[in-house]
Scaffold this motif. Structure first.
Motif, PDB file in Angstrom:
ATOM      1  N   ALA A   1     -16.197 -30.978  48.811  1.00 20.13           N
ATOM      2  CA  ALA A   1     -15.945 -30.951  47.354  1.00 20.13           C
ATOM      3  C   ALA A   1     -16.053 -32.352  46.748  1.00 20.13           C
ATOM      4  O   ALA A   1     -16.040 -33.360  47.461  1.00 20.13           O
ATOM      5  N   ASN A   2     -16.146 -32.391  45.416  1.00 14.96           N
ATOM      6  CA  ASN A   2     -16.248 -33.653  44.674  1.00 14.96           C
ATOM      7  C   ASN A   2     -15.140 -33.716  43.630  1.00 14.96           C
ATOM      8  O   ASN A   2     -14.604 -32.686  43.214  1.00 14.96           O
ATOM      9  N   TRP A   3     -14.842 -34.930  43.165  1.00 13.51           N
ATOM     10  CA  TRP A   3     -13.892 -35.119  42.054  1.00 13.51           C
ATOM     11  C   TRP A   3     -14.322 -36.340  41.253  1.00 13.51           C
ATOM     12  O   TRP A   3     -14.681 -37.360  41.825  1.00 13.51           O
ATOM     13  N   LYS A   4     -14.294 -36.190  39.936  1.00 15.12           N
ATOM     14  CA  LYS A   4     -14.746 -37.284  39.066  1.00 15.12           C
ATOM     15  C   LYS A   4     -13.616 -37.759  38.164  1.00 15.12           C
ATOM     16  O   LYS A   4     -12.724 -36.986  37.810  1.00 15.12           O
ATOM     17  N   MET A   5     -13.731 -39.008  37.741  1.00 17.55           N
ATOM     18  CA  MET A   5     -12.793 -39.516  36.736  1.00 17.55           C
ATOM     19  C   MET A   5     -13.472 -40.627  35.948  1.00 17.55           C
ATOM     20  O   MET A   5     -14.469 -41.199  36.386  1.00 17.55           O
ATOM     21  N   THR A   6     -12.894 -40.911  34.815  1.00 15.44           N
ATOM     22  CA  THR A   6     -13.346 -42.029  33.998  1.00 15.44           C
ATOM     23  C   THR A   6     -12.159 -42.952  33.751  1.00 15.44           C
ATOM     24  O   THR A   6     -11.076 -42.475  33.408  1.00 15.44           O
ATOM     25  N   ILE A   7     -12.352 -44.232  33.924  1.00 14.19           N
ATOM     26  CA  ILE A   7     -11.291 -45.181  33.604  1.00 14.19           C
ATOM     27  C   ILE A   7     -11.663 -45.857  32.289  1.00 14.19           C
ATOM     28  O   ILE A   7     -12.772 -46.371  32.148  1.00 14.19           O
ATOM     29  N   LEU A   8     -10.747 -45.835  31.362  1.00  9.92           N
ATOM     30  CA  LEU A   8     -11.060 -46.264  29.998  1.00  9.92           C
ATOM     31  C   LEU A   8     -10.416 -47.584  29.616  1.00  9.92           C
ATOM     32  O   LEU A   8     -10.434 -47.957  28.451  1.00  9.92           O
ATOM     33  N   ARG A   9      -9.807 -48.262  30.567  1.00  8.46           N
ATOM     34  CA  ARG A   9      -9.278 -49.600  30.270  1.00  8.46           C
ATOM     35  C   ARG A   9      -9.627 -50.518  31.419  1.00  8.46           C
ATOM     36  O   ARG A   9      -9.619 -50.083  32.571  1.00  8.46           O
ATOM     37  N   GLU A  10      -9.924 -51.775  31.099  1.00  7.81           N
ATOM     38  CA  GLU A  10     -10.288 -52.661  32.193  1.00  7.81           C
ATOM     39  C   GLU A  10      -9.074 -52.990  33.044  1.00  7.81           C
ATOM     40  O   GLU A  10      -7.927 -52.955  32.591  1.00  7.81           O
ATOM     41  N   GLY A  11      -9.355 -53.271  34.296  1.00  8.60           N
ATOM     42  CA  GLY A  11      -8.283 -53.585  35.224  1.00  8.60           C
ATOM     43  C   GLY A  11      -8.714 -53.278  36.648  1.00  8.60           C
ATOM     44  O   GLY A  11      -9.844 -52.842  36.888  1.00  8.60           O
ATOM     45  N   SER A  12      -7.808 -53.529  37.570  1.00  3.11           N
ATOM     46  CA  SER A  12      -8.086 -53.287  38.975  1.00  3.11           C
ATOM     47  C   SER A  12      -7.092 -52.248  39.484  1.00  3.11           C
ATOM     48  O   SER A  12      -5.891 -52.420  39.313  1.00  3.11           O
ATOM     49  N   PHE A  13      -7.614 -51.203  40.058  1.00  2.76           N
ATOM     50  CA  PHE A  13      -6.763 -50.055  40.410  1.00  2.76           C
ATOM     51  C   PHE A  13      -6.907 -49.707  41.896  1.00  2.76           C
ATOM     52  O   PHE A  13      -7.790 -48.936  42.285  1.00  2.76           O
ATOM     53  N   PRO A  14      -6.055 -50.274  42.736  1.00  2.01           N
ATOM     54  CA  PRO A  14      -6.091 -49.920  44.163  1.00  2.01           C
ATOM     55  C   PRO A  14      -5.656 -48.468  44.365  1.00  2.01           C
ATOM     56  O   PRO A  14      -4.748 -47.993  43.677  1.00  2.01           O
ATOM     57  N   TYR A  15      -6.318 -47.812  45.300  1.00  2.00           N
ATOM     58  CA  TYR A  15      -5.959 -46.426  45.593  1.00  2.00           C
ATOM     59  C   TYR A  15      -6.015 -46.179  47.099  1.00  2.00           C
ATOM     60  O   TYR A  15      -6.508 -47.031  47.856  1.00  2.00           O
ATOM     61  N   HIS A  16      -5.495 -45.064  47.511  1.00  2.00           N
ATOM     62  CA  HIS A  16      -5.564 -44.685  48.917  1.00  2.00           C
ATOM     63  C   HIS A  16      -5.678 -43.163  49.013  1.00  2.00           C
ATOM     64  O   HIS A  16      -5.655 -42.471  47.996  1.00  2.00           O
ATOM     65  N   CYS A  17      -5.816 -42.696  50.251  1.00  2.00           N
ATOM     66  CA  CYS A  17      -5.799 -41.252  50.475  1.00  2.00           C
ATOM     67  C   CYS A  17      -4.347 -40.880  50.756  1.00  2.00           C
ATOM     68  O   CYS A  17      -3.712 -41.469  51.631  1.00  2.00           O
ATOM     69  N   LEU A  18      -3.851 -39.925  50.013  1.00  6.65           N
ATOM     70  CA  LEU A  18      -2.454 -39.523  50.159  1.00  6.65           C
ATOM     71  C   LEU A  18      -2.181 -38.955  51.550  1.00  6.65           C
ATOM     72  O   LEU A  18      -1.088 -39.080  52.092  1.00  6.65           O
ATOM     73  N   TYR A  19      -3.193 -38.331  52.135  1.00 12.48           N
ATOM     74  CA  TYR A  19      -3.009 -37.682  53.437  1.00 12.48           C
ATOM     75  C   TYR A  19      -3.229 -38.650  54.599  1.00 12.48           C
ATOM     76  O   TYR A  19      -2.721 -38.433  55.691  1.00 12.48           O
ATOM     77  N   HIS A  20      -4.047 -39.682  54.351  1.00 11.95           N
ATOM     78  CA  HIS A  20      -4.352 -40.660  55.394  1.00 11.95           C
ATOM     79  C   HIS A  20      -4.188 -42.049  54.774  1.00 11.95           C
ATOM     80  O   HIS A  20      -5.174 -42.653  54.343  1.00 11.95           O
TER      81      HIS A  20
END
Lengths: 133, 171
Positions: A84-103
């Motif tokens: 599967a796929n998932w999309k998003m748009t970020i509308l403000r500048e900045g740095s956004f660290p993320y991770h996988c919730l399961y791993h």
């Protein structure tokens, strides 16, 4: 107001209560950046993009993953099933660290706009996220 | 007691590889894969219901989710290939070991349960990765089955690393 900004304003008011004006890119400049999730990694793990661009996460592993911002209350794809796929748009500048919730050892970062490096040094701003644009 | 259990796990690891080393067929490999995943799903369900340690229950739920997803893909593939999983010495050995593990875990509570569950997860994932590398991937004949085994390996390595990290924290 330009039509594209109008669209973003309406789109985000529908999905998100906290919204602030951003210097959105024009529709002709709006790109889709693909992050492939495979072999238990986000690839590329760092995406540098213009504000208003789309990030698409494609899960090509056999197990479910998520793209979840590390900061509480940030973006969260929910479970992205294998294939599967998932999309998003970020509308403000900045740095956004993320991770996988399961791993949680799987980590990545979305940096939007020219101020991404400055934002990384300072407290992270709230991103405006619109899922599945 | 812990040493005896560890030795038993290591011994059974060698037994599994030895049993599987007789060049399993694709049908036998399919049975080994499905059984290996199911055994860890069952252990995960017990741990999720028994442990009160948040890290352990999160890991257990991840095992249930991931191994269920892998089994779903494996079953879909063998169905497509019209291969019927064929139980064999290795799959039976895995099932027996899984049953023994569940029986042992059911007699434990609290920190003792958490340590025993995580110790077994470390040994189990190391065992399965060894079997993938030495037996299952080399002997898989069908290209799609081989590709699935290769594709699942990073998830098992991730699980092993996660389990080792928890093992160190629980000491």
């Amino acid at each position: 107001m330009k039509p594209f900004r109008q669209f973003l304003l309406i789109f985000c008011f529908l999905g998100i209560s906290a919204w602030s004006p951003v210097a959105a890119a024009g529709p002709q400049d709006r790109k889709t950046h693909v992050v492939t999730i495979e072999n238990m990694r986000f690839s590329p793990d760092v995406i540098r993009m213009a504000v208003g661009d789309v990030v698409e996460f494609r899960n090509r592993d056999l197990v479910p993953h998520s793209a979840t911002e590390v900061r509480a209350g940030g973006f969260d794809s929910g479970m992205i099933s294998p294939g599967a796929n998932w999309k998003m748009t970020i509308l403000r500048e900045g740095s956004f660290p993320y991770h996988c919730l399961y791993h949680p050892e799987m980590k990545g970062e979305v940096a939007a706009g020219s101020a991404a490096r400055i934002a990384r040094r300072n407290a992270p701003a709230f991103p405006e996220i619109c899922g599945n644009p | 007691m812990k040493t005896i259990r560890s030795l038993a796990i290591v011994f059974s690891s060698f037994a599994m590889v030895a049993a599987a080393s007789a060049q399993p067929t694709d049908a036998q490999i399919a049975a080994i894969v499905v059984t290996a995943n199911q055994v860890d799903i069952d252990a995960g369900k017990l741990a999720a219901a028994t442990s009160t340690n948040a890290s352990v229950t999160q890991f257990a739920n991840m095992m249930i989710t991931d191994h269920s997803a892998v089994n779903q893909s494996a079953v879909a593939l063998v169905t497509k290939l019209k291969v019927s999983p064929e139980p064999n010495a290795t799959s039976r050995s895995l099932q027996e070991e899984g049953d023994k593990n569940l029986a042992a875990l059911r007699g434990l509570r609290g920190a003792a349960f958490d340590r025993a569950y995580v110790d077994h997860e470390v040994a189990y994932h190391a065992q399965v990765i060894g079997a993938l590398d030495e037996v299952l991937i080399p002997h898989a004949q069908n290209a799609e089955l081989k590709a699935l085994l290769v594709k699942v390996r990073p998830a098992f390595v991730s699980h092993l690393n996660h389990a080792r990290h928890m093992q160190a924290e629980l000491k």
